[in-house]
Design a protein around this motif. Structure first.
Motif, PDB file in Angstrom:
ATOM      1  N   LEU A  29       0.839  -1.191   0.000  1.00 26.59           N
ATOM      2  CA  LEU A  29       0.000   0.000   0.000  1.00 26.59           C
ATOM      3  C   LEU A  29       0.873   1.238   0.000  1.00 26.59           C
ATOM      4  O   LEU A  29       2.091   1.164   0.197  1.00 26.59           O
ATOM      5  CB  LEU A  29      -0.945   0.017   1.202  1.00 26.59           C
ATOM      6  CG  LEU A  29      -0.383   0.362   2.587  1.00 26.59           C
ATOM      7  CD1 LEU A  29      -1.531   0.694   3.549  1.00 26.59           C
ATOM      8  CD2 LEU A  29       0.469  -0.746   3.163  1.00 26.59           C
ATOM      9  N   ALA A  30       0.240   2.374  -0.244  1.00 22.97           N
ATOM     10  CA  ALA A  30       0.967   3.641  -0.217  1.00 22.97           C
ATOM     11  C   ALA A  30       1.362   3.976   1.223  1.00 22.97           C
ATOM     12  O   ALA A  30       0.585   3.730   2.163  1.00 22.97           O
ATOM     13  CB  ALA A  30       0.106   4.751  -0.801  1.00 22.97           C
ATOM     14  N   ARG A  31       2.546   4.525   1.387  1.00 28.77           N
ATOM     15  CA  ARG A  31       3.001   4.898   2.727  1.00 28.77           C
ATOM     16  C   ARG A  31       2.047   5.911   3.360  1.00 28.77           C
ATOM     17  O   ARG A  31       1.775   5.849   4.567  1.00 28.77           O
ATOM     18  CB  ARG A  31       4.415   5.474   2.663  1.00 28.77           C
ATOM     19  CG  ARG A  31       5.033   5.774   4.030  1.00 28.77           C
ATOM     20  CD  ARG A  31       6.454   6.260   3.907  1.00 28.77           C
ATOM     21  NE  ARG A  31       6.525   7.514   3.161  1.00 28.77           N
ATOM     22  CZ  ARG A  31       7.657   8.161   2.896  1.00 28.77           C
ATOM     23  NH1 ARG A  31       8.809   7.635   3.277  1.00 28.77           N
ATOM     24  NH2 ARG A  31       7.650   9.288   2.215  1.00 28.77           N
ATOM     25  N   ALA A  32       1.505   6.820   2.560  1.00 33.65           N
ATOM     26  CA  ALA A  32       0.564   7.805   3.084  1.00 33.65           C
ATOM     27  C   ALA A  32      -0.683   7.132   3.640  1.00 33.65           C
ATOM     28  O   ALA A  32      -1.214   7.538   4.682  1.00 33.65           O
ATOM     29  CB  ALA A  32       0.188   8.805   1.987  1.00 33.65           C
ATOM     30  N   ASP A  33      -1.164   6.096   2.957  1.00 35.66           N
ATOM     31  CA  ASP A  33      -2.334   5.366   3.453  1.00 35.66           C
ATOM     32  C   ASP A  33      -2.000   4.605   4.726  1.00 35.66           C
ATOM     33  O   ASP A  33      -2.825   4.520   5.644  1.00 35.66           O
ATOM     34  CB  ASP A  33      -2.856   4.407   2.386  1.00 35.66           C
ATOM     35  CG  ASP A  33      -3.583   5.119   1.263  1.00 35.66           C
ATOM     36  OD1 ASP A  33      -4.187   6.175   1.528  1.00 35.66           O
ATOM     37  OD2 ASP A  33      -3.538   4.634   0.118  1.00 35.66           O
ATOM     38  N   PHE A  34      -0.807   4.049   4.797  1.00 42.55           N
ATOM     39  CA  PHE A  34      -0.404   3.334   6.004  1.00 42.55           C
ATOM     40  C   PHE A  34      -0.449   4.262   7.220  1.00 42.55           C
ATOM     41  O   PHE A  34      -0.995   3.906   8.268  1.00 42.55           O
ATOM     42  CB  PHE A  34       1.001   2.763   5.835  1.00 42.55           C
ATOM     43  CG  PHE A  34       1.546   2.115   7.080  1.00 42.55           C
ATOM     44  CD1 PHE A  34       1.217   0.806   7.400  1.00 42.55           C
ATOM     45  CD2 PHE A  34       2.384   2.817   7.937  1.00 42.55           C
ATOM     46  CE1 PHE A  34       1.706   0.205   8.554  1.00 42.55           C
ATOM     47  CE2 PHE A  34       2.882   2.230   9.090  1.00 42.55           C
ATOM     48  CZ  PHE A  34       2.539   0.919   9.404  1.00 42.55           C
TER      49      PHE A  34
END
Length: 238
Positions: free
Chosen positions: A160-165
């Motif tokens: 997943l995207a780091r921002a979503d994490f």
């Protein structure tokens, strides 16, 4: 070919291969060495982070990879180690892999080519030949659980995207097990789409061989059901 495409304007959009792979390492575990062999073909703009505990100092013979390889220590516990690895990650895409996983070359290429914007991607789980022949049924059950029920687990790899994490708050450090299950429920509630990578990841079946297929399968089914009920109710109270 690349120069010709650039000159004619026919080159399509390319996904950056910049990827941070986080691998939690349990005390005394060395299975990650096999996985690192599978990751040897990573490009230099990616990285691998081995998140260990302070019980295991960095070994002197860390394998050489084309991509940067880092060993860091974190408080003991898989959620803590996963979060520490994610906090140290430098790239906008995060992939979490179990240390005893094996990644075929085609699966690695699929991972590198996938853009996970607003999605949580996962592999199709396969079992190594170190367990009972009935493990084929477990692979089918995992396919049904992840594709039909929308519940992939950490042994399938999570991208997943780091921002979503960070938006999801990472893995729940209050949990001693099932942190991946809880994380998937959080992703679902946050509106991330669950998408298969349509590529296999291989994990060991040695526990099924050691404790028996029927006993181990029933234990995992019961634990999954209990966790699903708990996390579903928890979400309803938020």
């Amino acid at each position: 070919m690349a120069a010709r495409e650039a000159a004619t304007g026919t080159a399509g959009p390319r996904v950056s291969t910049a990827l941070s792979i986080v691998i939690p390492v349990g005390p005394g575990d060395t299975t990650w060495r096999g996985l690192l062999a599978d990751l040897a073909a990573l490009p230099q703009d990616s990285e691998v982070i081995l998140a260990a505990t302070d019980a295991d100092p960095a070994p002197d013979d860390l394998p050489l990879l084309a991509a940067p390889l880092r060993w860091l220590t974190a408080p003991r516990g898989r959620p803590q180690q996963l979060n520490a690895g994610a906090a140290a990650a430098r790239h906008p895409r995060l992939c979490f892999l179990h240390a005893d996983s094996r990644l075929p070359p085609a699966s690695l290429q699929r991972l590198l080519a996938t853009e996970p914007a607003t999605s949580l991607h996962y592999f199709d789980l396969r079992f190594a030949a170190d367990g009972p022949a009935l493990m084929r049924l477990n692979s089918l059950g995992t396919w049904i659980r992840s594709r039909w029920l929308g519940l992939p687990f950490g042994d399938q790899g999570l991208l997943l995207a780091r921002a979503d994490f960070h938006r999801l708050g990472g893995f729940d450090t209050a949990l001693t097990c099932g942190e991946d299950h809880a994380f998937v429920w959080s992703a679902r509630r946050a509106g991330l789409r669950l998408r298969p990578l349509h590529a296999p990841i291989v994990t060991s079946a040695r526990r099924y061989a050691a404790y028996g297929w029927w006993r181990t399968t029933c234990h995992h089914l019961g634990l999954t059901w209990q966790q699903a009920r708990h996390f579903a109710r928890q979400g309803g109270r938020e």
